[in-house]
Write an enzyme that holds these catalytic residues in place. Structure first.
Site, PDB file in Angstrom:
ATOM      1  N   GLU B  29       0.846  -1.190   0.000  1.00  0.00           N
ATOM      2  CA  GLU B  29       0.000   0.000   0.000  1.00  0.00           C
ATOM      3  C   GLU B  29       0.886   1.246   0.000  1.00  0.00           C
ATOM      4  O   GLU B  29       1.696   1.452   0.912  1.00  0.00           O
ATOM      5  CB  GLU B  29      -0.905  -0.034   1.239  1.00  0.00           C
ATOM      6  CG  GLU B  29      -1.973  -1.105   1.114  1.00  0.00           C
ATOM      7  CD  GLU B  29      -2.488  -1.604   2.458  1.00  0.00           C
ATOM      8  OE1 GLU B  29      -2.317  -0.912   3.462  1.00  0.00           O
ATOM      9  OE2 GLU B  29      -3.057  -2.717   2.480  1.00  0.00           O
ATOM     10  N   GLU B  60      -4.982  -6.543   2.043  1.00  0.00           N
ATOM     11  CA  GLU B  60      -3.781  -7.287   2.434  1.00  0.00           C
ATOM     12  C   GLU B  60      -3.817  -8.748   2.004  1.00  0.00           C
ATOM     13  O   GLU B  60      -2.777  -9.326   1.678  1.00  0.00           O
ATOM     14  CB  GLU B  60      -3.552  -7.197   3.948  1.00  0.00           C
ATOM     15  CG  GLU B  60      -3.031  -5.857   4.437  1.00  0.00           C
ATOM     16  CD  GLU B  60      -4.117  -4.812   4.625  1.00  0.00           C
ATOM     17  OE1 GLU B  60      -5.318  -5.161   4.523  1.00  0.00           O
ATOM     18  OE2 GLU B  60      -3.781  -3.645   4.864  1.00  0.00           O
ATOM     19  N   ASP B  85       0.023  -4.839  12.361  1.00  0.00           N
ATOM     20  CA  ASP B  85      -1.353  -5.036  12.825  1.00  0.00           C
ATOM     21  C   ASP B  85      -2.277  -5.451  11.677  1.00  0.00           C
ATOM     22  O   ASP B  85      -3.287  -6.110  11.893  1.00  0.00           O
ATOM     23  CB  ASP B  85      -1.870  -3.737  13.448  1.00  0.00           C
ATOM     24  CG  ASP B  85      -0.825  -3.112  14.359  1.00  0.00           C
ATOM     25  OD1 ASP B  85      -0.972  -3.199  15.580  1.00  0.00           O
ATOM     26  OD2 ASP B  85       0.164  -2.547  13.842  1.00  0.00           O
ATOM     27  N   PHE B  86      -1.946  -5.046  10.450  1.00  0.00           N
ATOM     28  CA  PHE B  86      -2.804  -5.369   9.292  1.00  0.00           C
ATOM     29  C   PHE B  86      -2.547  -6.792   8.784  1.00  0.00           C
ATOM     30  O   PHE B  86      -3.238  -7.274   7.896  1.00  0.00           O
ATOM     31  CB  PHE B  86      -2.559  -4.406   8.126  1.00  0.00           C
ATOM     32  CG  PHE B  86      -2.665  -2.940   8.448  1.00  0.00           C
ATOM     33  CD1 PHE B  86      -3.224  -2.492   9.625  1.00  0.00           C
ATOM     34  CD2 PHE B  86      -2.196  -1.984   7.550  1.00  0.00           C
ATOM     35  CE1 PHE B  86      -3.308  -1.133   9.916  1.00  0.00           C
ATOM     36  CE2 PHE B  86      -2.275  -0.623   7.835  1.00  0.00           C
ATOM     37  CZ  PHE B  86      -2.831  -0.205   9.016  1.00  0.00           C
ATOM     38  N   ILE B  87      -1.539  -7.431   9.334  1.00  0.00           N
ATOM     39  CA  ILE B  87      -1.139  -8.741   8.802  1.00  0.00           C
ATOM     40  C   ILE B  87      -2.176  -9.815   9.130  1.00  0.00           C
ATOM     41  O   ILE B  87      -2.196 -10.864   8.483  1.00  0.00           O
ATOM     42  CB  ILE B  87       0.260  -9.114   9.348  1.00  0.00           C
ATOM     43  CG1 ILE B  87       1.023  -9.964   8.324  1.00  0.00           C
ATOM     44  CG2 ILE B  87       0.188  -9.830  10.699  1.00  0.00           C
ATOM     45  CD1 ILE B  87       2.507 -10.081   8.605  1.00  0.00           C
ATOM     46  N   HIS B 129      -2.255  -0.105  15.660  1.00  0.00           N
ATOM     47  CA  HIS B 129      -1.140   0.310  14.796  1.00  0.00           C
ATOM     48  C   HIS B 129       0.199   0.268  15.534  1.00  0.00           C
ATOM     49  O   HIS B 129       1.157   0.900  15.091  1.00  0.00           O
ATOM     50  CB  HIS B 129      -1.336   1.746  14.290  1.00  0.00           C
ATOM     51  CG  HIS B 129      -2.320   1.903  13.164  1.00  0.00           C
ATOM     52  ND1 HIS B 129      -3.653   1.595  13.274  1.00  0.00           N
ATOM     53  CD2 HIS B 129      -2.168   2.361  11.897  1.00  0.00           C
ATOM     54  CE1 HIS B 129      -4.279   1.868  12.130  1.00  0.00           C
ATOM     55  NE2 HIS B 129      -3.390   2.328  11.277  1.00  0.00           N
TER      56      HIS B 129
END
Lengths: 322, 324
Positions: B29, B60, B85-87, B129
């Site tokens: 991103e 993701e 955190d987005f994983i 985050h």
């Protein structure tokens, strides 16, 4: 090849998949297939119609119900039997089992997480596009997959980047035990593809020639670099979600009988008879296919199980060799 | 040697690998137009174009699956997950698929993909985050987990990651991007599974990861004034773990403190402490002490977010305690 010869080849493949599946069902009932077997009987026209038009360098991603797709893509019935039985000699050497294996020489992958193949297939298609190859990535999945995040994320990516990915939704009317009408609020799953700018089409997935024709059109678009294609194949699984599931809890015998009247093998056979093949010829063909598959099964049952050492092979490439 | 920031070490190493090998590409991103949140890929879009510096939708699972699929057929992707955190959105693709394919193919398929991401506190970004989630991944057979703490280590380990045919998760730290250090010139690589002694000492071994290495070094400087000599070891790769380096050090110092920003429970800090206990039981004068982040969601605000993770004073207290 004449239309007759082509239909005869398709019919032969349908027989291979059906008898393979029925033998597997028996093996599951005997607990020789230990777990994880999801019957494909009823849906064979989809695998056969799609894969008969693929090249070896095209890549297929399949589901927890992969045996039909894998054999139609070129995997040997012996190797797939072995995998079902957890034997050495299986496509994944008996380590993967009935829901997850990789047959690299035939560019075939499958896995048992519903919907997860769509992004990976987009990635394969991205590699082909970058390398200016005209190979395609084909991803099979079911109706249930159309509610997963990966379905939408993967299809969107393929659409925005115009990747050569062929998305085949096998709508077999049930996500496990839940009827599709209860979890999809639109009448055709292909409508979901139109929201990504694709021409979502729905095809009679019991009719191998209809599947073939739709796939031929799709491949023409894909190999010309015109972006992904989504096809909903409307079909039905004749047996339970998994081998031995409590089917009576979610569907009636009458419903199954209605769909069995549209058996893809019977449809193809009826056409062959109309085109002049004799009952005797087709019966002989079926008997020889069945005998051959049975021989493969018996061979597979003689193969050894993997050892513990083999079960921990290839977890990663050893450092220094990677 | 060139002195540069951790952030610039990422950019320079990425650019060099992109120039060296046409199959390498960066996907993530805002890696292109923005050049990454911290500028870690600034300018690369202009040099390499949008096919190799590939801005992904906020998606993701798609980005990660795409990286994995392309790695199966000749590409060498660096997939950047903007915040660790987005994983969570990408984990099925990574763990159930990318990391499994080598074994499921009986060794015939290789998945040369680098997952780059960043974790930890430092941007007042609170609990979605700022997490330290590395512990989850250490438990995945087949996945290499890397946490470089210096620009040089970042450079050498990122280069090794791009060239490895194993999937590698490389976790940066948001409080490290603007730290600076010397980076060796040329084709500098660091093998996985090799720890580095960041400061040699005699009285106690401090095993620390990522940003905590800097905290441990700060503690060591303070403790030196008190006459305590600390050895600070950075394993650099959480898995594979350089057990021997930890064992050799603790056999000499006879005292050990393990420091992670992640909470202790069920984590890699326990693995490290266990290795030391199993191999140095006879030499240890005190049980290993762990200094870890509090078991809480990371709170908002710079004072509070720093208050729940270890700093030099926590580490100093623990060292004094094991030496008492």
């Amino acid at each position: 090849m004449s239309d007759n010869e082509q239909l005869m080849e398709l019919y032969t493949q349908l027989l291979v998949l059906r008898h393979f599946d029925e033998f597997c069902y028996d093996l599951k009932m005997k607990d020789l297939i230990m777990n994880g077997f999801h019957p494909y009987s009823g849906q064979e026209a989809v695998a056969v119609g799609v894969c008969s038009l693929l090249r070896e360098d095209d890549v297929v991603f399949s589901t927890h119900r992969p045996q039909g797709h894998s054999i139609a893509k070129g995997s040997s019935t012996r190797a797939v039997f072995c995998e079902m039985l957890g034997r050495r000699g299986g496509v994944s050497q008996g380590i993967g089992g009935p829901m997850q294996w990789i047959d690299k020489p035939h560019n075939f992958f499958c896995g048992s997480i519903v919907g997860s193949g769509l992004p990976i297939a987009a990635g394969v298609a991205l590699a082909f596009k970058r390398q200016a190859r005209d190979s395609v990535a084909v991803c099979f999945f079911g109706d249930g997959a159309s509610n997963t995040g990966a379905f939408h994320e993967g299809m969107n990516l393929a659409a925005i980047w115009k990747l050569p990915a062929l998305y085949i939704c096998e709508n077999n009317q049930y996500g496990e035990a839940m009827p599709v009408q209860e979890f999809v609020p639109v009448s055709r799953i292909s409508q979901r593809a139109t929201s990504y700018g694709l021409n979502g089409v729905s095809v009679d997935g019991m009719d191998v020639e209809a599947v073939l024709n739709a796939t031929a059109d799709a491949l023409e678009q894909l190999r010309a670099g015109q972006g992904p294609v989504f096809i909903e194949m409307v079909t039905y699984r004749f047996r339970g979600h998994y081998g031995g599931d409590p089917e009576h809890t979610y569907r009636s015998r009458e419903e199954i009988a209605v769909w069995r009247n549209r058996d893809p093998l019977t449809l193809a056979r009826t056409r062959l008879l109309a085109r002049g093949y004799s009952e005797e010829t087709l019966d002989d063909l079926e008997a020889s296919v069945q005998a051959e598959i049975e021989g493969d099964m018996e061979w597979a049952l003689e193969q050894p199980f993997p050892t513990v050492e083999q079960a921990t092979d290839h977890v990663m490439i050893p450092l220094g060799q990677d | 040697m060139a002195r540069m920031s951790y952030r610039d070490a990422i950019r320079e190493t990425t650019a060099e690998e992109l120039r060296r090998d046409d199959s390498v590409y960066l996907i993530g991103e805002d890696v292109g137009r923005w050049g990454n949140l911290f500028g870690a890929s600034a300018g690369l879009l202009e040099e390499f174009g949008p096919e190799r510096i590939c801005d992904s939708p906020i998606s993701e699972a798609a980005m990660t699956g795409c990286a994995i699929g392309s790695a199966l057929y000749g590409m060498r992707p660096i997939a950047e997950i903007m915040y660790i955190d987005f994983i969570t959105i990408a984990m099925d693709q990574m763990i159930n698929h990318g990391v499994k394919y080598h074994q499921l193919s009986n060794g015939q398929v290789r998945v040369p993909v680098v997952f780059r991401t960043q974790g930890g506190v430092g941007m007042r970004n609170s609990s979605q985050h700022s997490q330290s989630l590395e512990n989850w991944f250490v438990n995945v057979p087949g996945l290499i987990v890397v946490m470089p703490s210096t620009p040089a280590d970042l450079c050498g380990l990122l280069r090794s990651a791009v060239r490895s045919d194993n999937p590698v998760l490389l976790i940066e730290h948001k409080s490290l991007y603007f730290t600076r250090g010397e980076v060796p010139e040329g084709d500098y690589t660091i093998p996985f599974g090799v720890a580095d002694i960041k400061r040699a000492g005699e009285d106690v071994t401090i095993i620390a990861t990522s940003w905590m290495v800097l905290q441990a070094l700060a503690a060591a400087r303070t403790l030196a004034d008190e006459g305590i000599s600390c050895e600070v070891i950075d394993p650099r790769t959480l898995w594979p773990l350089d057990k021997q380096a930890l064992i050799d050090s603790v056999k000499r110092t006879k005292h050990c403190v393990v420091v992670t920003e992640a909470p202790a429970e069920g984590g890699w800090s326990g693995e490290a402490a266990s290795v030391v206990h199993e191999h140095c039981f006879a030499e240890l004068r005190k049980p290993v002490r762990r200094v870890c982040g509090m078991r809480t969601g990371i709170p908002y605000g710079s004072d509070l977010e720093k208050a729940v993770v270890p700093d030099a004073s926590w580490i100093g207290d623990a060292v004094r305690d094991v030496l008492a």
